[in-house]
Design a protein around this motif. Structure first.
Motif, PDB file in Angstrom:
ATOM      1  N   MET A 116       0.818  -1.210   0.000  1.00  0.00           N
ATOM      2  CA  MET A 116       0.000   0.000   0.000  1.00  0.00           C
ATOM      3  C   MET A 116       0.850   1.257   0.000  1.00  0.00           C
ATOM      4  O   MET A 116       0.607   2.173  -0.784  1.00  0.00           O
ATOM      5  CB  MET A 116      -0.937   0.019   1.217  1.00  0.00           C
ATOM      6  CG  MET A 116      -2.132  -0.858   1.067  1.00  0.00           C
ATOM      7  SD  MET A 116      -3.400  -0.523   2.298  1.00  0.00           S
ATOM      8  CE  MET A 116      -2.511  -0.472   3.812  1.00  0.00           C
ATOM      9  N   LEU A 117       1.833   1.317   0.878  1.00  0.00           N
ATOM     10  CA  LEU A 117       2.619   2.541   1.002  1.00  0.00           C
ATOM     11  C   LEU A 117       3.504   2.786  -0.213  1.00  0.00           C
ATOM     12  O   LEU A 117       3.778   3.933  -0.553  1.00  0.00           O
ATOM     13  CB  LEU A 117       3.414   2.528   2.302  1.00  0.00           C
ATOM     14  CG  LEU A 117       2.509   2.725   3.527  1.00  0.00           C
ATOM     15  CD1 LEU A 117       3.204   2.304   4.801  1.00  0.00           C
ATOM     16  CD2 LEU A 117       2.025   4.156   3.616  1.00  0.00           C
ATOM     17  N   LYS A 118       3.894   1.728  -0.910  1.00  0.00           N
ATOM     18  CA  LYS A 118       4.652   1.900  -2.150  1.00  0.00           C
ATOM     19  C   LYS A 118       3.767   2.448  -3.264  1.00  0.00           C
ATOM     20  O   LYS A 118       4.271   2.932  -4.271  1.00  0.00           O
ATOM     21  CB  LYS A 118       5.296   0.580  -2.570  1.00  0.00           C
ATOM     22  CG  LYS A 118       6.483   0.225  -1.699  1.00  0.00           C
ATOM     23  CD  LYS A 118       7.070  -1.115  -2.087  1.00  0.00           C
ATOM     24  CE  LYS A 118       8.229  -1.466  -1.168  1.00  0.00           C
ATOM     25  NZ  LYS A 118       8.756  -2.811  -1.432  1.00  0.00           N
ATOM     26  N   ASN A 119       2.452   2.362  -3.083  1.00  0.00           N
ATOM     27  CA  ASN A 119       1.511   2.908  -4.058  1.00  0.00           C
ATOM     28  C   ASN A 119       0.880   4.208  -3.574  1.00  0.00           C
ATOM     29  O   ASN A 119      -0.163   4.628  -4.074  1.00  0.00           O
ATOM     30  CB  ASN A 119       0.421   1.879  -4.372  1.00  0.00           C
ATOM     31  CG  ASN A 119       0.966   0.745  -5.192  1.00  0.00           C
ATOM     32  OD1 ASN A 119       1.485   0.954  -6.273  1.00  0.00           O
ATOM     33  ND2 ASN A 119       0.878  -0.456  -4.664  1.00  0.00           N
TER      34      ASN A 119
ATOM     35  N   PRO B 181       8.222   7.909  -2.933  1.00  0.00           N
ATOM     36  CA  PRO B 181       9.616   8.281  -3.217  1.00  0.00           C
ATOM     37  C   PRO B 181      10.507   8.308  -1.978  1.00  0.00           C
ATOM     38  O   PRO B 181      11.712   8.113  -2.069  1.00  0.00           O
ATOM     39  CB  PRO B 181       9.501   9.682  -3.815  1.00  0.00           C
ATOM     40  CG  PRO B 181       8.097   9.793  -4.285  1.00  0.00           C
ATOM     41  CD  PRO B 181       7.279   8.913  -3.375  1.00  0.00           C
ATOM     42  N   ALA B 182       9.910   8.523  -0.810  1.00  0.00           N
ATOM     43  CA  ALA B 182      10.684   8.610   0.424  1.00  0.00           C
ATOM     44  C   ALA B 182      10.538   7.377   1.314  1.00  0.00           C
ATOM     45  O   ALA B 182      11.326   7.174   2.231  1.00  0.00           O
ATOM     46  CB  ALA B 182      10.247   9.845   1.209  1.00  0.00           C
ATOM     47  N   TYR B 183       9.547   6.542   1.043  1.00  0.00           N
ATOM     48  CA  TYR B 183       9.217   5.397   1.889  1.00  0.00           C
ATOM     49  C   TYR B 183      10.349   4.374   1.918  1.00  0.00           C
ATOM     50  O   TYR B 183      10.901   4.012   0.888  1.00  0.00           O
ATOM     51  CB  TYR B 183       7.938   4.742   1.365  1.00  0.00           C
ATOM     52  CG  TYR B 183       7.525   3.494   2.103  1.00  0.00           C
ATOM     53  CD1 TYR B 183       7.068   3.559   3.404  1.00  0.00           C
ATOM     54  CD2 TYR B 183       7.610   2.254   1.492  1.00  0.00           C
ATOM     55  CE1 TYR B 183       6.683   2.417   4.080  1.00  0.00           C
ATOM     56  CE2 TYR B 183       7.234   1.106   2.153  1.00  0.00           C
ATOM     57  CZ  TYR B 183       6.772   1.191   3.446  1.00  0.00           C
ATOM     58  OH  TYR B 183       6.398   0.063   4.111  1.00  0.00           O
TER      59      TYR B 183
ATOM     60  N   MET C  78      -7.309   3.004   0.059  1.00  0.00           N
ATOM     61  CA  MET C  78      -6.761   1.725  -0.391  1.00  0.00           C
ATOM     62  C   MET C  78      -7.350   0.538   0.367  1.00  0.00           C
ATOM     63  O   MET C  78      -7.259  -0.600  -0.098  1.00  0.00           O
ATOM     64  CB  MET C  78      -5.242   1.717  -0.261  1.00  0.00           C
ATOM     65  CG  MET C  78      -4.537   2.600  -1.244  1.00  0.00           C
ATOM     66  SD  MET C  78      -2.765   2.466  -0.956  1.00  0.00           S
ATOM     67  CE  MET C  78      -2.213   4.040  -1.565  1.00  0.00           C
ATOM     68  N   THR C  79      -7.904   0.791   1.539  1.00  0.00           N
ATOM     69  CA  THR C  79      -8.516  -0.274   2.333  1.00  0.00           C
ATOM     70  C   THR C  79     -10.042  -0.214   2.253  1.00  0.00           C
ATOM     71  O   THR C  79     -10.741  -0.714   3.139  1.00  0.00           O
ATOM     72  CB  THR C  79      -8.068  -0.202   3.807  1.00  0.00           C
ATOM     73  OG1 THR C  79      -8.396   1.088   4.335  1.00  0.00           O
ATOM     74  CG2 THR C  79      -6.579  -0.483   3.958  1.00  0.00           C
TER      75      THR C  79
END
Length: 123
Positions: A46-49, A54-56, A102-103
């Motif tokens: 989820m966080l990569k999307n 770019p900072a994750y 996303m959820t």
């Protein structure tokens, strides 16, 4: 490149279809590790999307605990990102909204069902 510092934020939510058992609270148990790995994978995806991509740099599930109702399982994760001048600053509210979307309104994470009012993002 500008100097990047690693910063952290927390993500918490409750899973309603993952029955809490004491083995989930033991970080040395196979059950904890298998569940941690599955949930870390879903959070990472989820966080990569999201806008923070770019900072994750990643999330680690820290705790699986009793949820709001005794049989539910609560999750506490610490996530990291690089903070520097070339990347937009972390926006807790924006990340919360993206995770909510996303959820499906904080109801589904993969095959897990979530307690609708349990998502918390703290920067």
């Amino acid at each position: 490149p500008p100097f990047a510092r690693i910063k952290h934020f927390t993500v918490n939510f409750t899973i309603t279809n993952l029955l809490y058992r004491p083995a989930l609270g033991n970080p040395n148990s196979k059950k904890f590790n298998a569940t941690k790995n599955a949930l870390t994978y879903l959070l990472d995806h989820m966080l990569k999307n999201s806008s923070i991509n770019p900072a994750y740099t990643g999330c680690t599930v820290q705790t699986l605990r009793y949820g709001a109702y005794r049989d539910d399982t609560g999750l506490d994760a610490v996530c990291s990102y690089k903070n520097n001048s070339s990347i937009a600053t972390f926006d807790r509210e924006k990340v919360y909204q993206e995770l909510s979307n996303m959820t499906k309104g904080v109801t589904k994470l993969g095959h897990y069902s979530l307690e609708k009012n349990s998502l918390y993002v703290n920067g």
